[in-house]
Design an enzyme around this catalytic site. Structure first.
Site, short mmCIF file in Angstrom:
data_model
loop_
_atom_site.label_atom_id
_atom_site.label_comp_id
_atom_site.label_asym_id
_atom_site.label_seq_id
_atom_site.Cartn_x
_atom_site.Cartn_y
_atom_site.Cartn_z
N ASP A 167 0.82 -1.20 0.00
CA ASP A 167 0.00 0.00 0.00
C ASP A 167 0.86 1.26 0.00
OD1 ASP A 167 -2.61 1.43 0.49
OD2 ASP A 167 -1.55 2.00 2.32
N ALA A 168 0.46 2.23 -0.81
CA ALA A 168 1.02 3.60 -0.78
C ALA A 168 2.53 3.63 -0.62
CB ALA A 168 0.34 4.42 0.31
N GLU A 188 1.45 -0.12 -4.87
CA GLU A 188 0.60 1.02 -5.14
C GLU A 188 1.50 2.25 -5.07
OE1 GLU A 188 -3.25 3.55 -3.53
OE2 GLU A 188 -1.95 2.49 -2.13
N ASP A 215 -3.67 5.72 -14.07
CA ASP A 215 -4.02 6.64 -15.17
C ASP A 215 -5.06 6.03 -16.10
OD1 ASP A 215 -2.27 8.48 -14.16
OD2 ASP A 215 -0.82 8.37 -15.80
N PHE A 216 -4.99 4.72 -16.33
CA PHE A 216 -5.97 4.07 -17.21
C PHE A 216 -7.37 4.23 -16.62
CE2 PHE A 216 -8.52 0.26 -18.14
CZ PHE A 216 -8.60 0.35 -19.52
N HIS A 217 -7.51 3.94 -15.34
CA HIS A 217 -8.82 4.11 -14.70
C HIS A 217 -9.32 5.54 -14.87
CE1 HIS A 217 -11.27 5.59 -11.34
NE2 HIS A 217 -11.90 4.44 -11.45
N HIS A 218 -8.45 6.49 -14.62
CA HIS A 218 -8.87 7.90 -14.65
C HIS A 218 -9.30 8.32 -16.06
CE1 HIS A 218 -7.45 7.67 -10.70
NE2 HIS A 218 -6.29 8.30 -10.80
N ASP A 247 -10.30 1.78 -3.79
CA ASP A 247 -10.07 3.22 -3.65
C ASP A 247 -11.02 4.02 -4.52
OD1 ASP A 247 -8.09 3.65 -1.72
OD2 ASP A 247 -6.47 3.19 -3.12
N GLN A 248 -11.11 3.65 -5.79
CA GLN A 248 -11.86 4.46 -6.76
C GLN A 248 -13.36 4.37 -6.55
OE1 GLN A 248 -10.09 6.54 -8.20
NE2 GLN A 248 -8.09 5.56 -7.93
#
Length: 548
Positions: free
Chosen positions: A186-187, A222, A248-251, A317-318
């Site tokens: 994570d992060a 991540e 970026d793909f999701h966004h 998250d999204q």
């Protein structure tokens, strides 16, 4: 502590790590190229919310076509409900889910069915309630670095050696005592370490050294920085991790389908040209200025193989970081949702599904906690303050994270899968994953075996190449509006010489809940046109032209 049966503030229980009888002898995990990851939250995945109840759903995941489950963090947390990122006892599987033996039963059952198990772990901070490391030593934390959660973990200053050893031991613990097949870190952008080797590099090396050479163990980061060093080998100056979440793909897809522009979505257009660039590279930002961040972001991934990038159209998250926990299909029509599924699953990158995505689940996934009253009040106020400036609702409309009802609303309703429109979406996901698994062209993951081209402001063509022309596939994805396409008009859509295109799958087939299957319209000259009256995905296969 290996178990906290009465909670994070009460005594620990001694656990014998050798007592469990494993049935997965010979299991070697799955290589990165085979992964189709299904992310789930144990507490809301089933009505019971336990490791044991999750076992009862593994056959349905196998039938779907996924090859790995990714568990959101299960380390002991305060209370009985939490996303898991407030974990405080990193070696103790949460009592809310059934504890150590139940987790072993889940992993063992998954392996017997051919499913890998990836564990989401948090090595960048501890939760705010129940961590007692400072009582053992003040050296676990340092004010040399700061994080959103306060003082950073001490990976690079005085007395950091034992802190590093603690986290490396945790990674090895999951691999050995629980037979886990990989970790999602994570992060990692919040893991601050100025020393050499970086803690991520050392963790990767030490964990792999502890396992047999033939054992597949994947490390997925991540990271919001689009940093290729994470997944580059140490000899090239990298950390040697296997893959990275590439958001970026999701966004781009989210903006293309919803036209959102608030928050970090302001950095994306969703236009086909930008979507093409994202899929050619693995991520979009390679050093350009980010309007949202106010600084340059990212670097070129170069020729890193596509499976090293984990792509999604939904993840915890999204969905969960939206104020109302709404899923993508709650904001768009199902025709566009089905087309986006094809774009995700028929490219050579590693796909990740979020639980319930495969049947367009009606339930939200909300942010929930079970902190003590004093801390819980602060969490509720902070959550509502975070969304106070959004245009669609007021901050007071945000569900209370501390309310049990918020947690219960987030549980999947498995019975939905048998009714429309959910059953149709599920049928499409199954067929898309069957294509990915069986078609030679979709089992080729090298960059040179696929190409992507913009056909219109809202449509793209994805070409996939197998070992020969008869394996070639052409995937047309139209996300918005209409598309009238002459397949002979541009090089990207012309079939191989001696072949025509034949329709293999149409996302709008009535079997998937669509409006009806399309036809390839052929002119007297033999040239084919494709008429799509809205969002749609079609998969075309090369068919040899008869000599007769």
């Amino acid at each position: 502590s290996r178990f906290q049966p009465l909670g994070v503030h009460r005594p620990s229980e001694v656990v014998d790590p050798t007592a469990f009888h494993w049935n997965d002898a010979g299991w070697q995990g799955r290589p990165l190229e085979e992964l189709v990851i299904y992310e789930l939250h144990v507490g809301t995945f089933t009505p019971e919310g336990t490791f044991d109840s999750a076992i009862n759903r593994l056959d349905e995941l196998c039938d779907l076509g996924v090859t790995a489950i990714e568990l959101m963090p299960v380390a002991a947390f305060p209370g009985m409900r939490n996303w898991g990122y407030d974990g405080v006892d990193l070696f103790a599987p949460a009592r809310a889910y059934g504890g150590p033996e139940a987790l072993r039963r889940l992993v063992d059952a998954a392996h017997t069915k051919g499913l890998a198990v990836i564990m989401d772990v948090v090595y960048n901070h501890f939760g705010p309630d129940g961590n007692y490391l400072r009582q053992f030593s003040t050296s676990y934390f340092t004010d040399h670095h700061k994080t959103p959660w306060g003082d950073a973990l001490n990976f690079d200053t005085e007395d950091s050696a034992q802190v590093r050893a603690f986290f490396i031991a945790n990674a090895c613990y999951w691999a050995h005592e629980y037979h886990i097949d990989g970790l999602r870190l994570d992060a990692t952008h919040a893991i601050q370490d100025d020393s050499t080797p970086h803690i991520l590099t050392e963790l990767a090396v030490r964990t792999r050294e502890s396992l047999p050479d033939e054992r597949h163990f994947v490390l997925i980061a991540e990271n919001e920085r689009n940093d290729p060093r994470l997944i580059s080998p140490p000899e090239a100056g990298g950390h040697g991790l296997d893959a990275v979440w590439a958001d970026d793909f999701h966004h781009q897809v989210r903006v293309a389908l919803t036209l959102e522009s608030e928050g970090y979505y302001m950095d994306y257009t969703g236009a086909a040209d930008d979507l093409v660039l994202t899929l050619r590279q693995g991520w979009f930002y390679t050093g350009q200025m980010s309007q949202f961040l106010g600084e340059a972001r990212g670097a070129s991934p170069g020729d890193l193989p596509p499976p090293r990038f984990v792509l999604c159209i939904q993840n915890h998250d999204q969905v969960g970081n939206r104020a109302m926990g709404d899923r993508l299909h709650h904001a768009i029509n199902l025709a566009a949702y089905r087309a986006a599924a094809a774009l995700l699953l028929l490219n050579p990158y590693t796909p990740l599904l979020w639980m319930g995505q495969e049947w367009a689940a009606s339930t939200p996934f909300l942010y929930f906690t079970d902190h003590n009253p004093e801390l819980g009040k602060l969490v509720t106020e902070g959550r509502r303050r975070e969304f106070a400036g959004f245009s669609a609702f007021s901050g007071q409309e945000v569900p209370d994270p501390q309310a049990e009802e918020t947690f219960l609303r987030s549980k999947l309703r498995w019975e939905e899968r048998n009714a429309q429109p959910h059953a149709g979406v599920l049928a499409l996901y199954r067929e898309l994953l069957a294509l990915r698994r069986t078609r030679p062209a979709l089992r080729s993951y090298a960059r040179e075996t696929f190409a992507i081209t913009a056909l219109s402001p809202h449509a793209v063509a994805v070409s996939r190449l197998g070992s020969g022309a008869d394996d070639a596939l052409l995937i047309i994805i139209n996300l918005r509006e209409t598309l009238d396409l002459d397949l002979a008009a541009q090089a990207a859509t012309i079939p191989p010489q001696g072949y025509d295109w034949s329709l293999l799958l149409d996302s709008e087939d009535t079997r998937y809940g669509g409006s009806g299957s399309t036809n390839l319209l052929r002119a007297p000259s033999g040239q084919a046109r494709l008429l799509l009256d809205g969002p749609r995905a079609v998969v075309l296969g090369a068919l040899a032209v008869s000599s007769g």
